[in-house]
Design an enzyme around this catalytic site. Structure first.
Site, PDB file in Angstrom:
ATOM      1  N   SER A 152      21.507  12.100  68.356  1.00  0.00           N
ATOM      2  CA  SER A 152      20.131  12.043  68.846  1.00  0.00           C
ATOM      3  C   SER A 152      19.973  12.781  70.160  1.00  0.00           C
ATOM      4  O   SER A 152      20.539  12.392  71.185  1.00  0.00           O
ATOM      5  CB  SER A 152      19.682  10.593  69.027  1.00  0.00           C
ATOM      6  OG  SER A 152      18.476  10.556  69.768  1.00  0.00           O
ATOM      7  N   ASP A 201      14.143  17.439  61.451  1.00  0.00           N
ATOM      8  CA  ASP A 201      12.702  17.246  61.233  1.00  0.00           C
ATOM      9  C   ASP A 201      12.189  18.013  60.009  1.00  0.00           C
ATOM     10  O   ASP A 201      11.020  17.878  59.633  1.00  0.00           O
ATOM     11  CB  ASP A 201      11.912  17.697  62.469  1.00  0.00           C
ATOM     12  CG  ASP A 201      12.124  16.744  63.639  1.00  0.00           C
ATOM     13  OD1 ASP A 201      12.418  15.565  63.403  1.00  0.00           O
ATOM     14  OD2 ASP A 201      11.989  17.191  64.796  1.00  0.00           O
ATOM     15  N   GLY A 231       8.056   9.411  69.863  1.00  0.00           N
ATOM     16  CA  GLY A 231       9.382   8.899  70.212  1.00  0.00           C
ATOM     17  C   GLY A 231      10.037   9.750  71.283  1.00  0.00           C
ATOM     18  O   GLY A 231      10.687   9.233  72.204  1.00  0.00           O
ATOM     19  N   LYS A 261       7.440  21.654  70.461  1.00  0.00           N
ATOM     20  CA  LYS A 261       7.130  20.292  70.945  1.00  0.00           C
ATOM     21  C   LYS A 261       8.226  19.791  71.872  1.00  0.00           C
ATOM     22  O   LYS A 261       7.938  19.225  72.938  1.00  0.00           O
ATOM     23  CB  LYS A 261       6.951  19.355  69.739  1.00  0.00           C
ATOM     24  CG  LYS A 261       6.597  17.928  70.115  1.00  0.00           C
ATOM     25  CD  LYS A 261       5.839  17.242  69.002  1.00  0.00           C
ATOM     26  CE  LYS A 261       6.701  16.920  67.802  1.00  0.00           C
ATOM     27  NZ  LYS A 261       7.651  15.810  68.054  1.00  0.00           N
ATOM     28  N   LYS A 301      12.491   7.774  61.856  1.00  0.00           N
ATOM     29  CA  LYS A 301      11.568   8.732  62.479  1.00  0.00           C
ATOM     30  C   LYS A 301      10.163   8.109  62.543  1.00  0.00           C
ATOM     31  O   LYS A 301      10.020   6.902  62.445  1.00  0.00           O
ATOM     32  CB  LYS A 301      11.584  10.041  61.693  1.00  0.00           C
ATOM     33  CG  LYS A 301      12.935  10.754  61.734  1.00  0.00           C
ATOM     34  CD  LYS A 301      13.252  11.234  63.130  1.00  0.00           C
ATOM     35  CE  LYS A 301      14.594  11.916  63.191  1.00  0.00           C
ATOM     36  NZ  LYS A 301      14.987  12.217  64.565  1.00  0.00           N
ATOM     37  N   ARG A 312       9.608   1.501  66.103  1.00  0.00           N
ATOM     38  CA  ARG A 312      10.856   2.299  66.160  1.00  0.00           C
ATOM     39  C   ARG A 312      11.861   1.715  67.157  1.00  0.00           C
ATOM     40  O   ARG A 312      11.479   1.088  68.144  1.00  0.00           O
ATOM     41  CB  ARG A 312      10.518   3.759  66.505  1.00  0.00           C
ATOM     42  CG  ARG A 312       9.681   4.403  65.414  1.00  0.00           C
ATOM     43  CD  ARG A 312       9.307   5.831  65.753  1.00  0.00           C
ATOM     44  NE  ARG A 312      10.470   6.712  65.731  1.00  0.00           N
ATOM     45  CZ  ARG A 312      10.417   8.004  66.058  1.00  0.00           C
ATOM     46  NH1 ARG A 312       9.275   8.541  66.439  1.00  0.00           N
ATOM     47  NH2 ARG A 312      11.502   8.734  66.001  1.00  0.00           N
TER      48      ARG A 312
HETATM   49  C1  S3P Z   1      13.688  15.528  69.486  1.00  0.00           C
HETATM   50  C2  S3P Z   1      14.810  15.017  68.916  1.00  0.00           C
HETATM   51  C3  S3P Z   1      14.868  14.562  67.518  1.00  0.00           C
HETATM   52  C4  S3P Z   1      13.684  15.048  66.702  1.00  0.00           C
HETATM   53  C5  S3P Z   1      12.390  14.906  67.446  1.00  0.00           C
HETATM   54  C6  S3P Z   1      12.439  15.715  68.735  1.00  0.00           C
HETATM   55  C7  S3P Z   1      13.753  15.954  70.894  1.00  0.00           C
HETATM   56  O1  S3P Z   1      14.872  13.132  67.498  1.00  0.00           O
HETATM   57  O2  S3P Z   1      13.603  14.352  65.478  1.00  0.00           O
HETATM   58  O3  S3P Z   1      11.304  15.349  66.673  1.00  0.00           O
HETATM   59  O4  S3P Z   1      12.832  16.682  71.352  1.00  0.00           O
HETATM   60  O5  S3P Z   1      14.720  15.598  71.580  1.00  0.00           O
HETATM   61  P1  S3P Z   1      16.235  12.278  67.615  1.00  0.00           P
HETATM   62  O6  S3P Z   1      16.749  12.411  68.974  1.00  0.00           O
HETATM   63  O7  S3P Z   1      15.810  10.870  67.291  1.00  0.00           O
HETATM   64  O8  S3P Z   1      17.142  12.863  66.565  1.00  0.00           O
END
Ligand code: S3P
Length: 450
Positions: A174, A327, A101, A28, A354, A129
């Site tokens: 993050s 995750d 997100g 993803k 999340k 969020r």
């Molecule tokens: C992601 C970063 C993570 C993860 C999300 C995917 C990404 O979130 O939980 O499912 O693709 O950069 P955070 O940046 O909030 O930790």
């Protein structure tokens, strides 16, 4: 309610051994980035193995709204005709990022240094969020944001007309925040520097280098310091998206807890910034091996083989590993229920922001199914009951969160009584083939009446 329609209750129950091969969909994180970076390159980027989950489809739609030509060529193959760094057009309508997100935060970064205005919204989960973690650093480039109280969507961003480069220390671990700042830095003159104390997934850095940007990473006393030179011409790429370790986690964990199971999950991306769950499971005594280890498209990849593991034991998960498995804590807590002893998960405050508050969502559902859970602001402990001793029998709220829904369906596969989730609809955001894939391995999952 599900994200895109009526609630879809689903039930899973104890089954015979899970066996066979589980071909999970594309990653993803890499799928979102392929579409966004493809849209910011000049010319045609082609992508194979794109995750066609709702989250990524929403990002594809958004990239079209900003002027890129995004075409589904069939069979996981996509093409993106990019408009170049700084070439985004102003969308004619509100950008709906659904449940994602990652989608909204990365796209906000990508448009923040262009002289355009865009309004973003999402589903009830996404609109709850925090976005200030992204809009605060974007303000340093000269981008303004006006949203709801608490920095929530819907929110309008007014892109910087004369962006300036930024030096930013990311205050929370993050990858989304780091990536938003880097994507904004693309259209700022000079060098944008991002420092992260804890290493988070590094797909943006790797992919920016692949697209021809000048980007360096240095390990310093303050953490990883990433320096990006702005206003490059990104060169279109051919991207082969590896399969998602976060999706692989579900058939792997199911195999560990269902007696007699032996499941192969081929071609899984094992970037060290993503693979913490598998290390943790092995420490718990999981029969989990890496076969056919190789490098594909610059990412380490292996076939995972997971077999029923009768002697799982609870462990204290090192807090410094949290970012590499952030995750995966929901499904880890399910495996922990079938282990002997306590599994301690600390340093995981981010789980509370999340798609749902994942500590709260899992703790409530696990307790309802007969498992003791203790929790604090940034920690939780699951008291394992051992194989055969998990009661099940409850209905759990998925809270618009795909990983919560899938985790409870995995729980039901090895508990004494069936486990129901009130709405499995959100699973389509990241793992649209979860139900048939698990059924083909032998799982007993069915759509139930609400
Ligand atoms: C992601 C970063 C993570 C993860 C999300 C995917 C990404 O979130 O939980 O499912 O693709 O950069 P955070 O940046 O909030 O930790």
């Amino acid at each position: 309610m599900s994200a895109h329609g009526d609630p879809l209750p689903m039930t899973s129950q104890a089954c015979g051994p899970l066996t066979g091969t589980a071909e999970v969909p594309g990653d993803k994180s890499i799928s979102h980035r392929s579409l966004i970076l493809g849209a910011m390159a000049v010319g045609e980027t082609t992508i194979t193995g794109l995750l066609e989950g709702q989250d990524v489809l929403d990002t594809a739609r958004a990239m079209r709204a900003f002027g890129a030509e995004v075409t589904d060529l069939g069979g996981g193959k996509w093409s993106v005709h990019g408009v170049g760094v700084g070439g985004f057009a102003e969308p004619e309508n509100v950008i709906d990022c659904g449940n994602s997100g990652t989608g909204v935060r990365l796209i906000m970064g990508a448009m923040a240094t262009s002289p355009i205005v865009a309004t973003f919204t999402g589903d009830a989960s996404l609109n709850g969020r925090p976005m200030a973690r992204v809009t605060d650093p974007l303000a340093l480039f000269g981008c303004q944001a006006i949203g709801r109280t608490g920095g929530r969507l819907p929110m309008t961003l007014v892109g910087a007309v004369e962006p300036v480069p930024v030096r930013y220390v990311v205050p929370v671990p993050s990858a989304q925040v780091k990536s938003a700042v880097l994507l904004a830095g693309l259209n700022a003159p000079g060098q944008t520097v991002v420092i992260e104390a804890e290493a988070t997934r590094d797909h943006t850095e790797r992919m920016l280098a692949g697209f021809g940007a000048e980007i360096t990473v240095a390990e310093t006393d303050d953490g990883r310091e990433i320096t990006l030179t702005g206003q490059p011409e990104l060169k279109p790429q051919h991207i082969e998206v590896p399969r998602d370790p976060s999706s692989a986690a579900f058939p792997v964990c199911a195999a560990l807890i269902v007696p007699g199971s032996d499941v192969l999950v081929p071609g899984i991306g094992l970037n060290p910034t993503r693979a913490g769950l598998f290390t943790t499971l092995r420490e718990m005594g999981a029969d989990l091996s890496y076969e056919n280890e190789r490098v594909e498209g610059g990412e380490p990849v292996a076939d995972l083989r997971a077999r029923f593991s009768p002697d799982l034991k609870g462990i204290a998960v090192p807090p410094e590993r949290a970012a590499s498995m952030i995750d995966e804590y929901p499904v880890l807590s399910v495996v922990a229920a079938f282990a002997r002893g306590h599994t301690e998960m600390r340093g995981v405050k981010e789980l509370r922001v999340k798609e749902s508050d994942r500590i709260d969502a899992m703790a409530k559902g696990l307790r309802a199914n007969g498992i003791e859970v203790e929790e604090g602001p940034d920690w939780w402990v699951v008291a394992g009951r051992g194989h055969g001793n998990v009661a099940g029998g409850a209905t759990c709220a998925s809270q618009l969160d795909h990983r919560i829904a899938m985790s409870f369906l995995i729980l039901g596969m090895a508990s004494q009584s069936p486990v129901q989730v009130d709405d499995a609809g959100p699973i389509a955001t990241s793992f649209p083939i979860f139900e048939p894939l698990m059924q083909a391995l032998g799982a007993q999952i069915s759509r139930s009446k609400g």
